[in-house]
Write an enzyme that holds these catalytic residues in place. Sequence first.
Site, PDB file in Angstrom:
ATOM      1  N   HIS A 161      83.048  90.846 105.800  1.00 39.82           N
ATOM      2  CA  HIS A 161      81.459  90.131 105.148  1.00 39.82           C
ATOM      3  C   HIS A 161      80.509  90.241 106.575  1.00 39.82           C
ATOM      4  O   HIS A 161      80.330  90.232 107.121  1.00 39.82           O
ATOM      5  CB  HIS A 161      82.037  88.537 104.033  1.00 39.82           C
ATOM      6  CG  HIS A 161      82.428  88.963 102.960  1.00 39.82           C
ATOM      7  ND1 HIS A 161      83.202  87.794 103.009  1.00 39.82           N
ATOM      8  CD2 HIS A 161      83.060  89.760 102.651  1.00 39.82           C
ATOM      9  CE1 HIS A 161      83.758  87.951 101.713  1.00 39.82           C
ATOM     10  NE2 HIS A 161      84.109  89.263 101.442  1.00 39.82           N
ATOM     11  N   GLU A 166      78.842  87.860 107.947  1.00 37.27           N
ATOM     12  CA  GLU A 166      78.746  86.442 109.194  1.00 37.27           C
ATOM     13  C   GLU A 166      79.906  86.589 109.676  1.00 37.27           C
ATOM     14  O   GLU A 166      79.291  86.925 110.792  1.00 37.27           O
ATOM     15  CB  GLU A 166      79.282  85.617 108.208  1.00 37.27           C
ATOM     16  CG  GLU A 166      80.216  84.532 107.518  1.00 37.27           C
ATOM     17  CD  GLU A 166      79.975  85.342 106.160  1.00 37.27           C
ATOM     18  OE1 GLU A 166      79.841  86.297 105.430  1.00 37.27           O
ATOM     19  OE2 GLU A 166      80.538  84.759 104.911  1.00 37.27           O
ATOM     20  N   LEU A 176      72.263 111.050  82.019  1.00 33.69           N
ATOM     21  CA  LEU A 176      72.155 109.664  82.531  1.00 33.69           C
ATOM     22  C   LEU A 176      72.741 109.615  83.913  1.00 33.69           C
ATOM     23  O   LEU A 176      73.239 108.674  84.154  1.00 33.69           O
ATOM     24  CB  LEU A 176      73.658 108.784  81.454  1.00 33.69           C
ATOM     25  CG  LEU A 176      72.956 108.754  80.389  1.00 33.69           C
ATOM     26  CD1 LEU A 176      73.438 107.696  79.618  1.00 33.69           C
ATOM     27  CD2 LEU A 176      71.719 108.657  79.980  1.00 33.69           C
ATOM     28  N   ARG A 183      70.152 111.132  89.425  1.00 33.15           N
ATOM     29  CA  ARG A 183      69.607 112.411  91.210  1.00 33.15           C
ATOM     30  C   ARG A 183      68.514 112.223  92.271  1.00 33.15           C
ATOM     31  O   ARG A 183      67.745 113.730  92.463  1.00 33.15           O
ATOM     32  CB  ARG A 183      68.983 113.311  89.291  1.00 33.15           C
ATOM     33  CG  ARG A 183      69.617 113.533  88.324  1.00 33.15           C
ATOM     34  CD  ARG A 183      70.607 114.766  88.475  1.00 33.15           C
ATOM     35  NE  ARG A 183      71.316 115.554  87.679  1.00 33.15           N
ATOM     36  CZ  ARG A 183      72.209 115.564  87.350  1.00 33.15           C
ATOM     37  NH1 ARG A 183      73.298 116.074  88.562  1.00 33.15           N
ATOM     38  NH2 ARG A 183      72.861 116.108  86.429  1.00 33.15           N
ATOM     39  N   GLU A 192      69.849 102.555  78.084  1.00 33.23           N
ATOM     40  CA  GLU A 192      68.881 103.501  77.743  1.00 33.23           C
ATOM     41  C   GLU A 192      68.972 104.364  76.621  1.00 33.23           C
ATOM     42  O   GLU A 192      68.194 104.702  76.378  1.00 33.23           O
ATOM     43  CB  GLU A 192      68.976 104.778  79.178  1.00 33.23           C
ATOM     44  CG  GLU A 192      68.750 104.184  81.065  1.00 33.23           C
ATOM     45  CD  GLU A 192      68.515 105.447  82.117  1.00 33.23           C
ATOM     46  OE1 GLU A 192      67.758 106.318  81.535  1.00 33.23           O
ATOM     47  OE2 GLU A 192      69.415 105.085  82.871  1.00 33.23           O
TER      48      GLU A 192
HETATM   49  N1  LIG Z   1      61.177 106.830  75.526  1.00 27.74           N
HETATM   50  C1  LIG Z   1      62.651 106.141  75.895  1.00 27.74           C
HETATM   51  O1  LIG Z   1      62.335 105.862  76.678  1.00 27.74           O
HETATM   52  C2  LIG Z   1      63.675 106.856  75.328  1.00 27.74           C
HETATM   53  C3  LIG Z   1      65.100 106.226  75.515  1.00 27.74           C
HETATM   54  C4  LIG Z   1      65.964 106.188  74.422  1.00 27.74           C
HETATM   55  C5  LIG Z   1      66.088 107.339  73.423  1.00 27.74           C
HETATM   56  N2  LIG Z   1      64.295 107.761  72.885  1.00 27.74           N
HETATM   57  C6  LIG Z   1      64.607 108.241  72.083  1.00 27.74           C
HETATM   58  O2  LIG Z   1      65.228 107.384  70.842  1.00 27.74           O
HETATM   59  C7  LIG Z   1      65.606 108.288  69.811  1.00 27.74           C
HETATM   60  C8  LIG Z   1      66.989 108.082  69.335  1.00 27.74           C
HETATM   61  O3  LIG Z   1      67.553 106.595  68.963  1.00 27.74           O
HETATM   62  P1  LIG Z   1      68.563 105.577  68.319  1.00 27.74           P
HETATM   63  O4  LIG Z   1      67.974 104.373  67.974  1.00 27.74           O
HETATM   64  O5  LIG Z   1      68.883 107.117  67.121  1.00 27.74           O
HETATM   65  O6  LIG Z   1      69.356 105.605  69.237  1.00 27.74           O
HETATM   66  P2  LIG Z   1      70.424 105.107  70.391  1.00 27.74           P
HETATM   67  O7  LIG Z   1      69.751 103.605  69.620  1.00 27.74           O
HETATM   68  O8  LIG Z   1      70.588 105.309  71.047  1.00 27.74           O
HETATM   69  O9  LIG Z   1      72.117 105.213  68.610  1.00 27.74           O
HETATM   70  C9  LIG Z   1      71.913 104.506  67.043  1.00 27.74           C
HETATM   71  C10 LIG Z   1      72.931 104.560  67.226  1.00 27.74           C
HETATM   72  O10 LIG Z   1      74.098 103.851  68.137  1.00 27.74           O
HETATM   73  C11 LIG Z   1      75.317 103.695  67.403  1.00 27.74           C
HETATM   74  N3  LIG Z   1      75.250 102.297  67.211  1.00 27.74           N
HETATM   75  C12 LIG Z   1      77.067 101.639  67.516  1.00 27.74           C
HETATM   76  N4  LIG Z   1      77.343 100.519  67.514  1.00 27.74           N
HETATM   77  C13 LIG Z   1      75.915 100.084  67.610  1.00 27.74           C
HETATM   78  C14 LIG Z   1      75.432  98.829  67.192  1.00 27.74           C
HETATM   79  N5  LIG Z   1      76.375  97.733  67.649  1.00 27.74           N
HETATM   80  N6  LIG Z   1      73.986  98.747  67.629  1.00 27.74           N
HETATM   81  C15 LIG Z   1      72.817  99.825  67.539  1.00 27.74           C
HETATM   82  N7  LIG Z   1      73.739 101.427  66.729  1.00 27.74           N
HETATM   83  C16 LIG Z   1      74.515 101.076  67.124  1.00 27.74           C
HETATM   84  C17 LIG Z   1      74.850 104.180  65.882  1.00 27.74           C
HETATM   85  O11 LIG Z   1      75.745 105.160  65.409  1.00 27.74           O
HETATM   86  P3  LIG Z   1      77.113 105.377  64.808  1.00 27.74           P
HETATM   87  O12 LIG Z   1      76.783 103.941  63.567  1.00 27.74           O
HETATM   88  O13 LIG Z   1      77.673 106.854  64.601  1.00 27.74           O
HETATM   89  O14 LIG Z   1      78.167 104.657  65.698  1.00 27.74           O
HETATM   90  C18 LIG Z   1      73.472 104.036  66.433  1.00 27.74           C
HETATM   91  O15 LIG Z   1      72.576 105.113  64.806  1.00 27.74           O
HETATM   92  C19 LIG Z   1      66.039 109.502  70.119  1.00 27.74           C
HETATM   93  O16 LIG Z   1      64.783 110.539  69.797  1.00 27.74           O
HETATM   94  C20 LIG Z   1      65.349 109.261  71.791  1.00 27.74           C
HETATM   95  O17 LIG Z   1      63.851 110.820  72.171  1.00 27.74           O
HETATM   96  C21 LIG Z   1      63.549 107.309  73.605  1.00 27.74           C
END
Ligand SMILES: NC(=O)c1ccc[n+]([C@@H]2O[C@H](COP(=O)([O-])OP(=O)(O)OC[C@H]3O[C@@H](n4cnc5c(N)ncnc54)[C@H](OP(=O)(O)O)[C@@H]3O)[C@@H](O)[C@H]2O)c1
Length: 373
Positions: free
Chosen positions: A55, A57, A210, A213, A305
Site C-alpha cells: 500500500h 503508506e 471492445l 486500443r 457501450e
Molecule cells: N452510437 C453509439 O454510441 C452506439 C453504441 C452502441 C450501439 N449503437 C447502435 O445501436 C444499435 C443496436 O442497438 P440495440 O438496442 O439493438 O442493441 P443493444 O442494446 O446493444 O442490445 C439489445 C439486445 O440485448 C439483449 N438483452 C438481453 N437482456 C436485455 C435486457 N435486460 N434489456 C435489454 N436488452 C437485453 C436483447 O436481445 P435478446 O433478447 O436476444 O437477449 C436485446 O435485443 C446498432 O445500430 C448500433 O450501431 C450505437
Amino acid sequence: MRVNPADDDRYMSLALRLAEKGRGTTSPNPMAGAVVVRRGRIVGRGFHLRPGLPHAEILALLEAGPLSEGADLYITLEPCCHTKKRTPPCVPAVLDSNLRRVIVATTDPNPLVDGKGVAALRRAGLPVTLGVKEREAQALNRTYSHWVTARRPYVILKAGMTLDGQIATSTGRSRWITGMPSRRDAHRLRTQVDAVLVGVGTVLKDDPSLIARTGPRLLAPADRQALRVVVDSTLRVPPGAHVLSEQETAKTLVATTTAASVSRRRALEQLGIEILILPSAEKQVSLPALLRALGHRGITSVLVEGGGEINASLLRGKLIDHVCLYVAPMLLGGADAMGLIGGRGPVRLASASGLRGMKIRSLGEDFLVEGDL
Ligand SMILES: NC(=O)c1ccc[n+]([C@@H]2O[C@H](COP(=O)([O-])OP(=O)(O)OC[C@H]3O[C@@H](n4cnc5c(N)ncnc54)[C@H](OP(=O)(O)O)[C@@H]3O)[C@@H](O)[C@H]2O)c1
C-alpha cells in the site's frame, strides 16, 4: 506541535497526484497515495499500483527509512487494519515508524475499515488530522466506494450521438458519428474500468471488439484489459464475432438465461468464452442480477457501450450512475432512427431522470457531456 494548514493542503495534493498514478490498475482496491515530510522536506512517497503490491503508506515509509522518525505522514485514505487480504495491515507499520503526526484525507468506506484505521492510530496515542482535501479524495475513489457500499459495480453509460440524440441511423449504422478525438477518449475510458458491456444487438449490428486500443493497456496482459460482457438471453452471438476473438488479450463473458440452447452454450465454451446463466426478467437477462454477479467477482466499474435497448433497461432499473455522451455537431433526424434510450418513454415529464454535476469538454469538433444520475 506547529501545524500549517496550507502545507497540509499542499502535501495532500501531492499525495492525491501520486494516488492518481494507480488509475485503472488498483481495482478492486482503491487508489491511494502517501507522502512523508520531515521538517519541510519530502523524504518518502508512495502510491498503490495493484492488488497484492504494498500500500501507498508502506512504500512512502520504506523510502523514508529512519527519516520517518518525527515526520508527518500524509495519506489520501486511512490505513487498513484488517487481515482479510493479501498484504498485511498498515496500521502496525505506521505505529512502528515513530511518526509525529498522520494526516488523512478520508476514511475508507469498506465496512472492514470504515474509521477503524484512524481510531487505532489515535488509540495508540498518535495524533491524526482527518479531512484534509476530503472531497477530492472521495471523488478519486467514487467507483470503489460505490462498489463496497452498494455491492454492485459503478455503471457508466457511454455513447456517441448526434445533437438530436440519435446513436444510429434507421438501418442501424453508427460508424462514425463522432470524430477521432472522441473515439480516442472513449478508448481511454475502457482502460479505466473493469468491464465493458454491450447488448447482443450491438454485437450483431456493429461487431465491435471492445478492446482498448490505446493507453497503458495496449500491451497489457489479459488480466489488465477490461472484461468484455455481452448480454444475450438466447445466445444469438455468432461464434465468429470480434467480441469473442483475442481471448489472450481480453476475456469475454456472455450473460444469458436458461432459454439459451445447450449446443450454443457448448460451442461458445469451446472457444474459451465464459457463459453466465442468470435469472430472466420479461424473457431477458436480469440486469440487476448480472450487476450483482459482476460485483461479487470484484468488478467495481462497468462501461456500457450498448445500443438503445440495453440503455433503456438500465435507465428503467435505475442502474446508471454516470453518463459520458460524446455529442457530434450533426442532426440526423428520423422517427425511425435509434435514440440514445430506446423502449417506451414515460408519460410524465416529472419521470425524467435529472443529471447532477454536469461537465462539458470539447474534443475536436465534438463535445463530451458528463454527469451523475
Ligand atoms: N452510437 C453509439 O454510441 C452506439 C453504441 C452502441 C450501439 N449503437 C447502435 O445501436 C444499435 C443496436 O442497438 P440495440 O438496442 O439493438 O442493441 P443493444 O442494446 O446493444 O442490445 C439489445 C439486445 O440485448 C439483449 N438483452 C438481453 N437482456 C436485455 C435486457 N435486460 N434489456 C435489454 N436488452 C437485453 C436483447 O436481445 P435478446 O433478447 O436476444 O437477449 C436485446 O435485443 C446498432 O445500430 C448500433 O450501431 C450505437
